[in-house]
Design a protein around this motif. Structure first.
Motif, PDB file in Angstrom:
ATOM      1  N   ASN A  84       9.793  -0.325   5.253  1.00 19.47           N
ATOM      2  CA  ASN A  84       8.367   1.157   5.658  1.00 19.47           C
ATOM      3  C   ASN A  84       7.412   0.640   6.681  1.00 19.47           C
ATOM      4  OD1 ASN A  84       7.136   2.418   3.518  1.00 19.47           O
ATOM      5  ND2 ASN A  84       5.882   0.730   3.716  1.00 19.47           N
ATOM      6  N   LYS A 126       8.825   7.209  15.783  1.00 16.69           N
ATOM      7  CA  LYS A 126      10.108   7.611  14.170  1.00 16.69           C
ATOM      8  C   LYS A 126      10.996   8.733  15.370  1.00 16.69           C
ATOM      9  CE  LYS A 126       7.104   6.550  11.579  1.00 16.69           C
ATOM     10  NZ  LYS A 126       7.865   5.795  10.299  1.00 16.69           N
ATOM     11  N   ILE A 160       1.788  12.765   3.428  1.00 19.82           N
ATOM     12  CA  ILE A 160       2.298  11.949   2.344  1.00 19.82           C
ATOM     13  C   ILE A 160       0.569  11.189   1.923  1.00 19.82           C
ATOM     14  CG2 ILE A 160       2.521  10.288   0.344  1.00 19.82           C
ATOM     15  CD1 ILE A 160       5.054  12.407   0.852  1.00 19.82           C
ATOM     16  N   ILE A 171       3.301   3.896   0.419  1.00 24.61           N
ATOM     17  CA  ILE A 171       4.604   4.960  -0.227  1.00 24.61           C
ATOM     18  C   ILE A 171       5.323   3.226  -0.606  1.00 24.61           C
ATOM     19  CG2 ILE A 171       6.842   5.212   1.362  1.00 24.61           C
ATOM     20  CD1 ILE A 171       4.953   7.430   3.056  1.00 24.61           C
ATOM     21  N   ASP A 215       4.342  -8.155   3.587  1.00 22.75           N
ATOM     22  CA  ASP A 215       3.330  -7.405   3.538  1.00 22.75           C
ATOM     23  C   ASP A 215       2.130  -8.018   4.304  1.00 22.75           C
ATOM     24  OD1 ASP A 215       1.992  -3.859   3.200  1.00 22.75           O
ATOM     25  OD2 ASP A 215       0.503  -5.643   4.378  1.00 22.75           O
ATOM     26  N   TYR A 263       3.636   7.420  18.371  1.00 26.04           N
ATOM     27  CA  TYR A 263       4.054   7.685  17.112  1.00 26.04           C
ATOM     28  C   TYR A 263       5.631   8.505  16.990  1.00 26.04           C
ATOM     29  CZ  TYR A 263       4.043   8.022  11.686  1.00 26.04           C
ATOM     30  OH  TYR A 263       3.801   7.772  10.393  1.00 26.04           O
ATOM     31  N   SER A 298       0.891  -1.218  -0.049  1.00 27.13           N
ATOM     32  CA  SER A 298      -0.302  -0.421   0.220  1.00 27.13           C
ATOM     33  C   SER A 298       1.323   1.302   0.125  1.00 27.13           C
ATOM     34  CB  SER A 298      -0.854  -0.099   1.074  1.00 27.13           C
ATOM     35  OG  SER A 298      -1.508   1.229   1.369  1.00 27.13           O
ATOM     36  N   THR A 355      -2.068   8.866   1.658  1.00 28.62           N
ATOM     37  CA  THR A 355      -2.204   6.834   1.578  1.00 28.62           C
ATOM     38  C   THR A 355      -3.124   7.009   2.220  1.00 28.62           C
ATOM     39  OG1 THR A 355      -1.180   6.884   3.652  1.00 28.62           O
ATOM     40  CG2 THR A 355       0.177   7.007   1.268  1.00 28.62           C
TER      41      THR A 355
HETATM   42  N1  LIG Z   1       1.261   8.833   4.447  1.00 24.36           N
HETATM   43  C1  LIG Z   1       1.872   9.691   5.416  1.00 24.36           C
HETATM   44  O1  LIG Z   1       2.138  11.226   6.198  1.00 24.36           O
HETATM   45  C2  LIG Z   1       3.300   9.600   5.962  1.00 24.36           C
HETATM   46  C3  LIG Z   1       4.305  10.014   6.462  1.00 24.36           C
HETATM   47  C4  LIG Z   1       5.354   9.745   6.970  1.00 24.36           C
HETATM   48  C5  LIG Z   1       5.683   8.367   7.681  1.00 24.36           C
HETATM   49  N2  LIG Z   1       5.272   7.636   7.024  1.00 24.36           N
HETATM   50  C6  LIG Z   1       5.473   6.090   6.876  1.00 24.36           C
HETATM   51  O2  LIG Z   1       5.365   5.643   5.990  1.00 24.36           O
HETATM   52  C7  LIG Z   1       5.332   4.380   6.106  1.00 24.36           C
HETATM   53  C8  LIG Z   1       4.001   4.077   5.221  1.00 24.36           C
HETATM   54  O3  LIG Z   1       2.715   4.098   5.188  1.00 24.36           O
HETATM   55  P1  LIG Z   1       1.442   4.697   4.340  1.00 24.36           P
HETATM   56  O4  LIG Z   1       1.249   6.097   4.997  1.00 24.36           O
HETATM   57  O5  LIG Z   1       2.225   4.619   3.197  1.00 24.36           O
HETATM   58  O6  LIG Z   1       1.206   3.818   4.905  1.00 24.36           O
HETATM   59  P2  LIG Z   1      -0.641   2.480   4.157  1.00 24.36           P
HETATM   60  O7  LIG Z   1      -1.276   2.229   5.612  1.00 24.36           O
HETATM   61  O8  LIG Z   1      -0.483   3.245   3.333  1.00 24.36           O
HETATM   62  O9  LIG Z   1       1.129   1.454   4.035  1.00 24.36           O
HETATM   63  C9  LIG Z   1       0.988   0.773   5.481  1.00 24.36           C
HETATM   64  C10 LIG Z   1       1.061  -0.761   4.742  1.00 24.36           C
HETATM   65  O10 LIG Z   1       1.761  -1.906   5.670  1.00 24.36           O
HETATM   66  C11 LIG Z   1       1.247  -2.753   6.244  1.00 24.36           C
HETATM   67  N3  LIG Z   1       1.494  -3.332   7.946  1.00 24.36           N
HETATM   68  C12 LIG Z   1       1.065  -3.221   8.420  1.00 24.36           C
HETATM   69  N4  LIG Z   1       1.042  -3.591   9.507  1.00 24.36           N
HETATM   70  C13 LIG Z   1       2.192  -4.460   9.302  1.00 24.36           C
HETATM   71  C14 LIG Z   1       3.092  -5.345  10.032  1.00 24.36           C
HETATM   72  N5  LIG Z   1       2.405  -5.804  11.377  1.00 24.36           N
HETATM   73  N6  LIG Z   1       3.965  -6.588   9.098  1.00 24.36           N
HETATM   74  C15 LIG Z   1       3.212  -6.216   7.343  1.00 24.36           C
HETATM   75  N7  LIG Z   1       3.450  -5.178   7.207  1.00 24.36           N
HETATM   76  C16 LIG Z   1       2.062  -4.828   7.976  1.00 24.36           C
HETATM   77  C17 LIG Z   1      -0.017  -2.723   5.571  1.00 24.36           C
HETATM   78  O11 LIG Z   1      -0.823  -4.048   5.438  1.00 24.36           O
HETATM   79  C18 LIG Z   1      -0.311  -1.993   4.253  1.00 24.36           C
HETATM   80  O12 LIG Z   1       0.550  -2.279   3.275  1.00 24.36           O
HETATM   81  C19 LIG Z   1       4.795   3.918   7.824  1.00 24.36           C
HETATM   82  O13 LIG Z   1       6.565   3.729   8.169  1.00 24.36           O
HETATM   83  C20 LIG Z   1       4.659   5.567   8.138  1.00 24.36           C
HETATM   84  O14 LIG Z   1       4.743   5.780   9.437  1.00 24.36           O
HETATM   85  C21 LIG Z   1       4.095   7.856   5.846  1.00 24.36           C
END
Ligand SMILES: NC(=O)c1ccc[n+]([C@@H]2O[C@H](COP(=O)([O-])OP(=O)(O)OC[C@H]3O[C@@H](n4cnc5c(N)ncnc54)[C@H](O)[C@@H]3O)[C@@H](O)[C@H]2O)c1
Length: 255
Positions: free
Chosen positions: A90, A163, A192, A19, A38, A159, A17, A194
């Motif tokens: 990630n 981080k 971002i 990022i 995942d 959170y 999913s 998502t």
């Molecule tokens: N979206 C943002 O604004 C943002 C900003 C900063 C950092 N991030 C970080 O980016 C990363 C990806 O986030 P995203 O926004 O793409 O979120 P998302 O929810 O779209 O994707 C996260 C993915 O992680 C998987 N996941 C969750 N728990 C899991 C586990 N226990 N084992 C394996 N997989 C697991 C989910 O199934 C999903 O596919 C995260 O670490 C998040 O903290 C996101």
């Protein structure tokens, strides 16, 4: 396939999913064979299908990063085919609850967020570290603007703590694995768009407006905005870069 990552095997956690999916697709476009790890098998398969449709190579393995034994088993399974040379940590979750909310809720958020965002990163990295040392590989950890700050709307302390931990882990491992030729860096995404924040964005447009007022580029990021830095850090273009965090935040942290 020619490209910046030709000949590499890359494992991307949370690659089903957002990022992680964008990074997996970008790595495949650059010639890497991608292993999508995942907890959600449907998401992982969707990424594999998208990569295949674009002519790349990817495989999906269902993995909950909080399950340390499963991480070891998956690493052993992957090693039988070819050791990975790139690991992207990630997988992550966020829940936006104030610290003074219901104590049970806050404690549950703490446990879940720390176990996925921080322990998960440890579990996967420890399981794959011998392969990465053997290939003089690269690790890319996904941090956040919250690796430095706590944003001003209700947002869990867990959170922010997780981080900040991603950045500390990145620096510690860069120092320890550098002599083996393993580079360890992080990316700090801003907001971002998502699934992670879809509900929060819908429920709280003022939160989005506040972040945008603080973002010089004046827009929210897309997953592809993080994929570029992830390609750079995994590639030989970054051959003398380790222990860094590259911000992909539209300038949030500069103002
Ligand atoms: N979206 C943002 O604004 C943002 C900003 C900063 C950092 N991030 C970080 O980016 C990363 C990806 O986030 P995203 O926004 O793409 O979120 P998302 O929810 O779209 O994707 C996260 C993915 O992680 C998987 N996941 C969750 N728990 C899991 C586990 N226990 N084992 C394996 N997989 C697991 C989910 O199934 C999903 O596919 C995260 O670490 C998040 O903290 C996101």
């Amino acid at each position: 396939m020619a490209g910046l990552l030709a000949g590499h095997v890359a494992a991307v956690t949370g690659g089903g999913s957002g990022i992680g999916q964008a990074i997996a697709e970008a790595y495949a476009r650059e010639g890497a064979r991608v292993i999508v790890l995942d907890a959600n098998p449907e998401g992982a398969q969707e990424t594999v299908d998208r990569v295949a449709r674009a002519g790349g190579a990817a495989a999906a393995i269902t993995l909950d990063v909080t399950d340390r034994a499963a991480c070891r088993a998956v690493a052993a399974q992957v090693a039988k085919t070819a050791p990975i040379s790139i690991l992207v940590n990630n997988a992550g979750i966020n829940r936006r609850n104030a610290f003074l909310a219901d104590p049970e809720t806050v404690a549950r958020d703490w446990d879940d967020i720390l176990s996925i965002n921080l322990d998960g990163m440890f579990n996967v990295t420890r399981a794959f570290v011998d392969q990465l040392r053997a290939t003089r590989g690269r690790i890319v950890n996904i941090g956040s603007i919250q690796s430095f700050v706590h944003v001003s709307w209700p947002n869990s302390a867990a959170y922010t703590t997780s981080k900040h931990g991603v950045l500390g882990f990145t620096r510690a491992l860069a120092a320890e694995l550098g002599p083996d030729g393993v580079r360890v860096n992080a990316i700090g995404p801003g907001l971002i768009e998502t699934r992670l924040n879809a509900e929060a964005r819908a429920r709280n447009p003022e939160m989005v407006a506040t972040v945008m007022r603080h973002t010089p580029l004046g827009r929210a990021g897309q997953p592809q905005d993080v994929a570029g830095p992830a390609v750079f850090l995994a590639s030989d273009l970054a051959s003398y870069v380790t222990g860094c965090i590259v911000m992909a935040d539209g300038g949030f942290r500069t103002v």
